[in-house]
Design a protein around this motif. Structure first.
Motif, PDB file in Angstrom:
ATOM      1  N   LYS A  11       0.775  -1.368  -0.146  1.00 14.46           N
ATOM      2  CA  LYS A  11       0.119  -0.034   0.164  1.00 14.46           C
ATOM      3  C   LYS A  11       0.981   1.197  -0.069  1.00 14.46           C
ATOM      4  O   LYS A  11       0.523   2.135  -0.851  1.00 14.46           O
ATOM      5  CB  LYS A  11      -0.859   0.037   1.294  1.00 14.46           C
ATOM      6  N   GLU A  12       2.042   1.271   0.831  1.00 15.10           N
ATOM      7  CA  GLU A  12       2.921   2.273   0.789  1.00 15.10           C
ATOM      8  C   GLU A  12       3.587   2.618  -0.452  1.00 15.10           C
ATOM      9  O   GLU A  12       3.659   3.758  -0.838  1.00 15.10           O
ATOM     10  CB  GLU A  12       3.816   2.302   1.680  1.00 15.10           C
ATOM     11  N   LYS A  14       2.472   1.868  -3.489  1.00 13.13           N
ATOM     12  CA  LYS A  14       1.379   2.307  -4.316  1.00 13.13           C
ATOM     13  C   LYS A  14       1.193   3.650  -4.066  1.00 13.13           C
ATOM     14  O   LYS A  14       1.190   4.617  -5.107  1.00 13.13           O
ATOM     15  CB  LYS A  14       0.090   1.540  -4.112  1.00 13.13           C
ATOM     16  N   GLU A  15       0.912   4.243  -3.028  1.00  9.25           N
ATOM     17  CA  GLU A  15       0.936   5.531  -2.391  1.00  9.25           C
ATOM     18  C   GLU A  15       2.068   6.498  -3.052  1.00  9.25           C
ATOM     19  O   GLU A  15       1.815   7.564  -3.454  1.00  9.25           O
ATOM     20  CB  GLU A  15       0.709   5.694  -1.027  1.00  9.25           C
ATOM     21  N   LYS A  16       3.195   5.959  -3.010  1.00 11.32           N
ATOM     22  CA  LYS A  16       4.560   6.508  -3.210  1.00 11.32           C
ATOM     23  C   LYS A  16       4.338   6.750  -4.872  1.00 11.32           C
ATOM     24  O   LYS A  16       4.665   7.920  -5.562  1.00 11.32           O
ATOM     25  CB  LYS A  16       5.533   5.606  -3.083  1.00 11.32           C
ATOM     26  N   LYS A  19       2.114   9.373  -5.918  1.00 10.12           N
ATOM     27  CA  LYS A  19       2.703  10.698  -5.325  1.00 10.12           C
ATOM     28  C   LYS A  19       3.586  11.041  -6.626  1.00 10.12           C
ATOM     29  O   LYS A  19       3.938  12.332  -6.935  1.00 10.12           O
ATOM     30  CB  LYS A  19       3.687  10.565  -4.198  1.00 10.12           C
TER      31      LYS A  19
END
Ligand SMILES: [Zn+2]
Length: 144
Positions: A11-12, A14-16, A19
């Motif tokens: 998840k982290e 993907k969020e990166k 961004k």
């Protein structure tokens, strides 16, 4: 590692990537402004694209040269060192581009060639393997 931890990391990641995507789109939106190539930016966006497109698996170019080229925006040149018995890859880019988007597109384009030739042992032509990146690039506002 537990399943939950793996999920969290995914998840982290993907969020990166999201961004990064927003940043690339924003930074390449001004098409009027001329862009002057720097080694610093090449290194910076190499890292960013490596994460976003190549799962961080790509090794950097062995050499980078800024030069005037006729008829192309950039080149990934494969060379062979007789002395060392190894192949090496040189990135050649123009000293400036009409805008930052063109610079980013060119860098990404040459990185695909590097990926084809080093990780995939491919010819590095503009083949279906090369164009398999088209949808990914499009999401970042870049054309192939
Ligand atoms: Zn090409």
């Amino acid at each position: 590692m537990t399943k939950n931890m793996t999920k969290k990391i995914t998840k982290e990641k993907k969020e990166k990537i999201i961004k990064i995507k927003k940043r690339i789109i924003k930074e390449s939106s001004n098409l009027e402004k001329n862009y002057k190539t720097t080694f610093k930016d090449i290194k910076k966006y190499f890292k960013i694209f490596n994460k976003a497109f190549f799962k961080d698996q790509l090794n950097p170019f062995n050499d980078i040269q800024l030069k005037k080229m006729n008829g192309c925006w950039g080149q990934c040149v494969e060379d062979y060192s007789l002395r060392k018995g190894t192949k090496f890859f040189c990135l050649e880019m123009q000293k400036d581009y009409p805008n930052k988007k063109e610079f980013l597109t060119t860098l990404g384009h040459e990185m695909i060639h590097l990926w084809q030739q080093t990780l995939k042992k491919d010819t590095g032509n503009h083949n279906s393997l090369f164009y398999s990146f088209r949808p990914k690039f499009k999401k970042f506002g870049l054309n192939l």
